[in-house]
Design a protein around this motif. Structure first.
Motif, short mmCIF file in Angstrom:
data_model
loop_
_atom_site.label_atom_id
_atom_site.label_comp_id
_atom_site.label_asym_id
_atom_site.label_seq_id
_atom_site.Cartn_x
_atom_site.Cartn_y
_atom_site.Cartn_z
N ASN A 1 0.86 -1.17 0.00
CA ASN A 1 0.00 0.00 0.00
C ASN A 1 0.90 1.23 0.00
O ASN A 1 1.66 1.43 0.93
CB ASN A 1 -0.92 0.01 1.23
N VAL A 2 0.80 2.02 -1.07
CA VAL A 2 1.70 3.15 -1.26
C VAL A 2 0.89 4.40 -1.54
O VAL A 2 -0.16 4.36 -2.21
CB VAL A 2 2.67 2.86 -2.43
N THR A 3 1.40 5.53 -1.02
CA THR A 3 0.77 6.83 -1.28
C THR A 3 1.79 7.78 -1.89
O THR A 3 3.00 7.57 -1.78
CB THR A 3 0.20 7.45 0.01
N PHE A 4 1.28 8.81 -2.51
CA PHE A 4 2.10 9.90 -3.05
C PHE A 4 1.43 11.18 -2.58
O PHE A 4 0.30 11.45 -2.95
CB PHE A 4 2.14 9.84 -4.59
N ASN A 5 2.11 11.94 -1.74
CA ASN A 5 1.51 13.11 -1.08
C ASN A 5 0.23 12.73 -0.35
O ASN A 5 -0.78 13.41 -0.43
CB ASN A 5 1.25 14.25 -2.07
N GLN A 6 0.27 11.59 0.33
CA GLN A 6 -0.82 11.03 1.14
C GLN A 6 -2.00 10.49 0.32
O GLN A 6 -2.96 9.99 0.89
CB GLN A 6 -1.33 12.06 2.17
N ASP A 7 -1.95 10.59 -1.01
CA ASP A 7 -3.01 10.03 -1.85
C ASP A 7 -2.62 8.62 -2.30
O ASP A 7 -1.50 8.42 -2.79
CB ASP A 7 -3.23 10.90 -3.09
N PRO A 8 -3.52 7.65 -2.16
CA PRO A 8 -3.20 6.28 -2.59
C PRO A 8 -2.90 6.23 -4.09
O PRO A 8 -3.52 6.96 -4.88
CB PRO A 8 -4.48 5.50 -2.28
N VAL A 9 -1.93 5.39 -4.45
CA VAL A 9 -1.60 5.18 -5.86
C VAL A 9 -1.63 3.68 -6.15
O VAL A 9 -1.55 2.85 -5.25
CB VAL A 9 -0.22 5.77 -6.24
N THR A 10 -1.75 3.36 -7.43
CA THR A 10 -1.79 1.98 -7.88
C THR A 10 -0.43 1.60 -8.45
O THR A 10 0.07 2.27 -9.36
CB THR A 10 -2.86 1.82 -9.00
N LEU A 11 0.16 0.55 -7.90
CA LEU A 11 1.43 0.06 -8.44
C LEU A 11 1.14 -1.05 -9.44
O LEU A 11 0.40 -1.99 -9.16
CB LEU A 11 2.33 -0.45 -7.32
N VAL A 12 1.76 -0.92 -10.62
CA VAL A 12 1.58 -1.89 -11.70
C VAL A 12 2.73 -2.88 -11.66
O VAL A 12 3.89 -2.49 -11.44
CB VAL A 12 1.55 -1.16 -13.06
N GLY A 13 2.42 -4.13 -11.89
CA GLY A 13 3.46 -5.15 -11.95
C GLY A 13 3.41 -6.09 -10.76
O GLY A 13 2.48 -6.05 -9.96
N SER A 14 4.44 -6.91 -10.67
CA SER A 14 4.50 -7.93 -9.63
C SER A 14 5.41 -7.48 -8.50
O SER A 14 6.52 -7.01 -8.74
CB SER A 14 5.05 -9.22 -10.20
N GLU A 15 4.94 -7.65 -7.27
CA GLU A 15 5.75 -7.33 -6.11
C GLU A 15 6.92 -8.31 -6.02
O GLU A 15 6.76 -9.51 -6.20
CB GLU A 15 4.91 -7.41 -4.84
N VAL A 16 8.11 -7.77 -5.78
CA VAL A 16 9.31 -8.58 -5.62
C VAL A 16 9.53 -8.80 -4.13
O VAL A 16 9.39 -7.86 -3.34
CB VAL A 16 10.52 -7.88 -6.27
N LYS A 17 9.89 -10.03 -3.75
CA LYS A 17 10.07 -10.36 -2.34
C LYS A 17 11.46 -10.94 -2.10
O LYS A 17 12.09 -11.47 -3.01
CB LYS A 17 9.01 -11.37 -1.91
N VAL A 18 11.90 -10.84 -0.85
CA VAL A 18 13.17 -11.45 -0.45
C VAL A 18 13.11 -12.94 -0.78
O VAL A 18 12.10 -13.60 -0.51
CB VAL A 18 13.43 -11.22 1.05
N GLY A 19 14.17 -13.44 -1.38
CA GLY A 19 14.24 -14.84 -1.78
C GLY A 19 13.92 -15.07 -3.24
O GLY A 19 14.24 -16.12 -3.80
N ASP A 20 13.26 -14.09 -3.88
CA ASP A 20 12.95 -14.20 -5.31
C ASP A 20 14.22 -14.10 -6.14
O ASP A 20 15.19 -13.45 -5.74
CB ASP A 20 12.03 -13.06 -5.77
N LYS A 21 14.20 -14.70 -7.30
CA LYS A 21 15.23 -14.44 -8.31
C LYS A 21 14.91 -13.06 -8.86
O LYS A 21 13.77 -12.78 -9.22
CB LYS A 21 15.19 -15.49 -9.41
N ALA A 22 15.91 -12.19 -8.90
CA ALA A 22 15.68 -10.82 -9.38
C ALA A 22 15.29 -10.86 -10.85
O ALA A 22 16.01 -11.45 -11.67
CB ALA A 22 16.93 -9.98 -9.18
N PRO A 23 14.17 -10.23 -11.21
CA PRO A 23 13.79 -10.20 -12.62
C PRO A 23 14.80 -9.40 -13.44
O PRO A 23 15.26 -8.34 -13.00
CB PRO A 23 12.43 -9.48 -12.60
N ASN A 24 15.14 -9.92 -14.61
CA ASN A 24 15.98 -9.15 -15.51
C ASN A 24 15.15 -7.99 -16.03
O ASN A 24 13.93 -8.05 -16.06
CB ASN A 24 16.50 -10.02 -16.65
N PHE A 25 15.80 -6.92 -16.42
CA PHE A 25 15.09 -5.73 -16.89
C PHE A 25 15.93 -5.03 -17.93
O PHE A 25 17.13 -5.30 -18.07
CB PHE A 25 14.78 -4.77 -15.72
#
Length: 165
Positions: free
Chosen positions: A3-27
Motif C-alpha cells: 500500500n503506497v501513497t504519493f503526497n498522502q493520496d493512494p496510488v496503484t502500483l503496476v506489476g509484480s511485487e518482488v520479495k526477499v528470496g525471489d530471483k531478481a527479474p531481468n530488466f
C-alpha cells in the motif's frame, strides 16, 4: 501489493511485487548515453538498486546523493533508476558531482517498473523503493517506501548490501 501513497493520496502500483528470496527479474533500461542496460550487465556483483520518482526533486536528489556517498564504503554496485529522461539524468549527475553509481532511465518501456512492481499507474513514475540483489541475482532485501515523499531506511539498505557480499 504494497500500500503506497504519493503526497498522502493512494496510488496503484503496476506489476509484480518482488520479495526477499525471489530471483531478481531481468530488466531493460537506458544509460545516460542511450545504451540498453540490463541486470545481466551486473552479473556476479552485489547490487543495491535505489528507485526514485525523479532525481530533480528534493528527497530523490538526497537519496541518490546519499547512496553515491556510501557507494565506495560498501563496495557494491549501486544503481539508481528513475523515469527521468537520460539527458536530464546526465545533467543532474554532472551538476551534483555524482560519480560512484549508475543512474539509469526506465522512461522508454517502464520495463523495470513493471517487473519490480513499482510503476505508479496514475503518474507513470516509479515508486520510491530499494532492492538489494546478491551476486547470484537473489533478492536479499526489499523496501517499498509507503509514502513516496518519505526517505527510505538508508541504514537497513546499506547493512543489507554489506551482508549480501
Amino acid at each position: 501489493m504494497a500500500n503506497v501513497t504519493f503526497n498522502q493520496d493512494p496510488v496503484t502500483l503496476v506489476g509484480s511485487e518482488v520479495k526477499v528470496g525471489d530471483k531478481a527479474p531481468n530488466f531493460s533500461v537506458l544509460s545516460n548515453d542511450l545504451q540498453e542496460v540490463t541486470l545481466d550487465d551486473y552479473k556476479g556483483k552485489v547490487k543495491l538498486i535505489s528507485v526514485v520518482p525523479s532525481v530533480d526533486t528534493g528527497v530523490c536528489s538526497k537519496q541518490t546523493q546519499r547512496f553515491n556517498d556510501e557507494a565506495e564504503q560498501i563496495d557494491v554496485q549501486v544503481i539508481t533508476i528513475s523515469m527521468d529522461l537520460p539527458f536530464a539524468q546526465k545533467r543532474w549527475r554532472e551538476v551534483n558531482g555524482v560519480k560512484n553509481l549508475e543512474l539509469l532511465s526506465d522512461h522508454r518501456d517502464a520495463d523495470f517498473g513493471e517487473k519490480y512492481g513499482v510503476l505508479i499507474k496514475e503518474m507513470r513514475l516509479l515508486s520510491r523503493s530499494i532492492f538489494v540483489v546478491d551476486s547470484n541475482d537473489e533478492v536479499t532485501y526489499v523496501e517499498y517506501v509507503s509514502e513516496n515523499t518519505n526517505h527510505p531506511d538508508y541504514d537497513k539498505a546499506l547493512e543489507a548490501a554489506k551482508a549480501a557480499k
